[in-house]
Design an enzyme around this catalytic site. Sequence first.
Site, PDB file in Angstrom:
ATOM      1  N   CYS A 142       5.549 -11.251  12.394  1.00 60.61           N
ATOM      2  CA  CYS A 142       6.643 -10.637  13.169  1.00 60.61           C
ATOM      3  C   CYS A 142       6.113 -10.077  14.486  1.00 60.61           C
ATOM      4  CB  CYS A 142       7.363  -9.568  12.351  1.00 60.61           C
ATOM      5  SG  CYS A 142       6.303  -8.218  11.854  1.00 60.61           S
ATOM      6  N   SER A 201       0.820  -1.217   0.000  1.00 60.66           N
ATOM      7  CA  SER A 201       0.000   0.000   0.000  1.00 60.66           C
ATOM      8  C   SER A 201       0.855   1.269   0.000  1.00 60.66           C
ATOM      9  CB  SER A 201      -0.913   0.006   1.232  1.00 60.66           C
ATOM     10  OG  SER A 201      -0.131  -0.158   2.399  1.00 60.66           O
TER      11      SER A 201
HETATM   12  N1  SAH Z   1       8.096  -8.253   3.151  1.00 62.13           N
HETATM   13  C1  SAH Z   1       8.830  -7.018   3.314  1.00 62.13           C
HETATM   14  C2  SAH Z   1       8.565  -6.363   4.645  1.00 62.13           C
HETATM   15  C3  SAH Z   1       7.095  -6.090   4.890  1.00 62.13           C
HETATM   16  S1  SAH Z   1       6.812  -4.748   5.946  1.00 62.13           S
HETATM   17  C4  SAH Z   1      10.315  -7.298   3.093  1.00 62.13           C
HETATM   18  O1  SAH Z   1      10.729  -8.459   3.106  1.00 62.13           O
HETATM   19  O2  SAH Z   1      11.081  -6.343   2.909  1.00 62.13           O
HETATM   20  C5  SAH Z   1       5.101  -4.541   5.806  1.00 62.13           C
HETATM   21  C6  SAH Z   1       4.659  -3.834   4.546  1.00 62.13           C
HETATM   22  O3  SAH Z   1       3.242  -3.959   4.505  1.00 62.13           O
HETATM   23  C7  SAH Z   1       4.935  -2.343   4.491  1.00 62.13           C
HETATM   24  O4  SAH Z   1       5.654  -2.063   3.320  1.00 62.13           O
HETATM   25  C8  SAH Z   1       3.560  -1.668   4.450  1.00 62.13           C
HETATM   26  O5  SAH Z   1       3.521  -0.569   3.562  1.00 62.13           O
HETATM   27  C9  SAH Z   1       2.695  -2.772   3.934  1.00 62.13           C
HETATM   28  N2  SAH Z   1       1.275  -2.787   4.326  1.00 62.13           N
HETATM   29  C10 SAH Z   1       0.748  -2.651   5.559  1.00 62.13           C
HETATM   30  N3  SAH Z   1      -0.591  -2.868   5.532  1.00 62.13           N
HETATM   31  C11 SAH Z   1      -0.899  -3.142   4.229  1.00 62.13           C
HETATM   32  C12 SAH Z   1      -2.118  -3.470   3.566  1.00 62.13           C
HETATM   33  N4  SAH Z   1      -3.263  -3.579   4.226  1.00 62.13           N
HETATM   34  N5  SAH Z   1      -2.070  -3.716   2.237  1.00 62.13           N
HETATM   35  C13 SAH Z   1      -0.901  -3.608   1.562  1.00 62.13           C
HETATM   36  N6  SAH Z   1       0.275  -3.337   2.150  1.00 62.13           N
HETATM   37  C14 SAH Z   1       0.277  -3.093   3.465  1.00 62.13           C
END
Ligand code: SAH
Length: 397
Positions: free
Chosen positions: A341, A249
């Site tokens: 996490c 997002s």
């Molecule tokens: N998998 C990533 C880390 C994820 S961190 C890696 O390995 O680098 C969590 C991510 O989820 C963030 O980038 C945040 O912008 C996104 N996020 C949080 N809620 C969300 C939602 N409802 N839909 C889409 N993305 C979301």
Amino acid sequence: MTAQLILKPGKERSLLRRHPWVFAAAVDRIQGAPAPGDTVEVRAANGAFLAWAAFSPRSLIRARAWSFRAEDRIDAAWIEARLTDAVERRRALVTGTDAVRLVFGEGDRLPGLVVDRYRDTLVVQFLAAGVEAWRSEIVDALVRITGCRDVYERSDASGRQREGLEQREGVLHGTAPAGPVEIDEHGVRYAVDVVAGHKTGFYVDQRDNRALVAAHAAGRSVLNCFCYTGGFSLAALRGGARSVLSVDSSADALAMARHHQQLNGLEALGEDRCAWREADVFETLKRCVAQEQRFDLIVLDPPKFAPSMHHVDRAARAYKEINLKALRLLAPGGLLFTFSCSGAIGVDLFQKIVAGAVFDAGVEAQMLRRLQAGLDHPMLMTHPEGEYLKGLMLMRV
Ligand code: SAH
């Protein structure tokens, strides 16, 4: 004279088992007037020595143990020795990358201190009153030990508030980062924005899991949910994925992800091979299920749904929902890499939630492996609270 923290009768038990936290409710009285971060001597009700600890008057964790040895003296040299230990041990443990967590708080017996190295830049978080009090000694020692000149502070984690510390960010040593720091992890290049990125800029903890995804991506169509800057997406492409659809997002995160695509010479890949979609994952999964789409490999690495114990029920429902949908989208033989996490969701509970999702999705799945953070994120056996990242690798059969 060093101040003393005298515990209530019976409250010495966890310290005798070398758990490093002293909760406020365990403290009977304080002798002396320690300032935040001062070293205090923790004693049992009968006067027996228990630990040297850092005092934190505003936190529910009133003190965090540095050492359980009465003969230790907590000074700059002692702290430098612990830092040296942590850094030296990483050398043999973690190779093939220049993004390494050098210090992981309680796991390295330096409560509240996080240090990540991105090539020649260090990013530090001081997350407890004890390490905050020693900040300049810690920075000087880190520069000496690592030879890195540039040290940047990202003490903006919510834990600081609970310690009564204000958020702090900025240059601690050397010069301000001129831009993102480029790193190479097992042949994949990433740019890490240490100033504005999440945490210290990158999810260093997922390194081994990125490698695992790369190893099993060949020929598969991949869906990477909550992709952030595309860590798993680039790993999948490197591993020969047929296509990768990545969803997040955050427009900023996706801009960096596109930059990673270029950095790795993959800019020529069309939308059909590599697509970045700015969207809500819950909505996207729902739509994909409605359209009966199929993927051969799905990664679910959501943000911390349960920031504390109070959020466990709601978080459990959210984990269940995304896993259920992802399982419906998996082709037979397809792989699911699913993570949590949230420290408040234990390994057993997470497995139960995912098992419930498997059942409700009406599919059958095998667990191929349990997943966790890399070797540079140690958990002290006497401090199980240090475990936070957990995951499962499943195969739909
Ligand atoms: N998998 C990533 C880390 C994820 S961190 C890696 O390995 O680098 C969590 C991510 O989820 C963030 O980038 C945040 O912008 C996104 N996020 C949080 N809620 C969300 C939602 N409802 N839909 C889409 N993305 C979301």
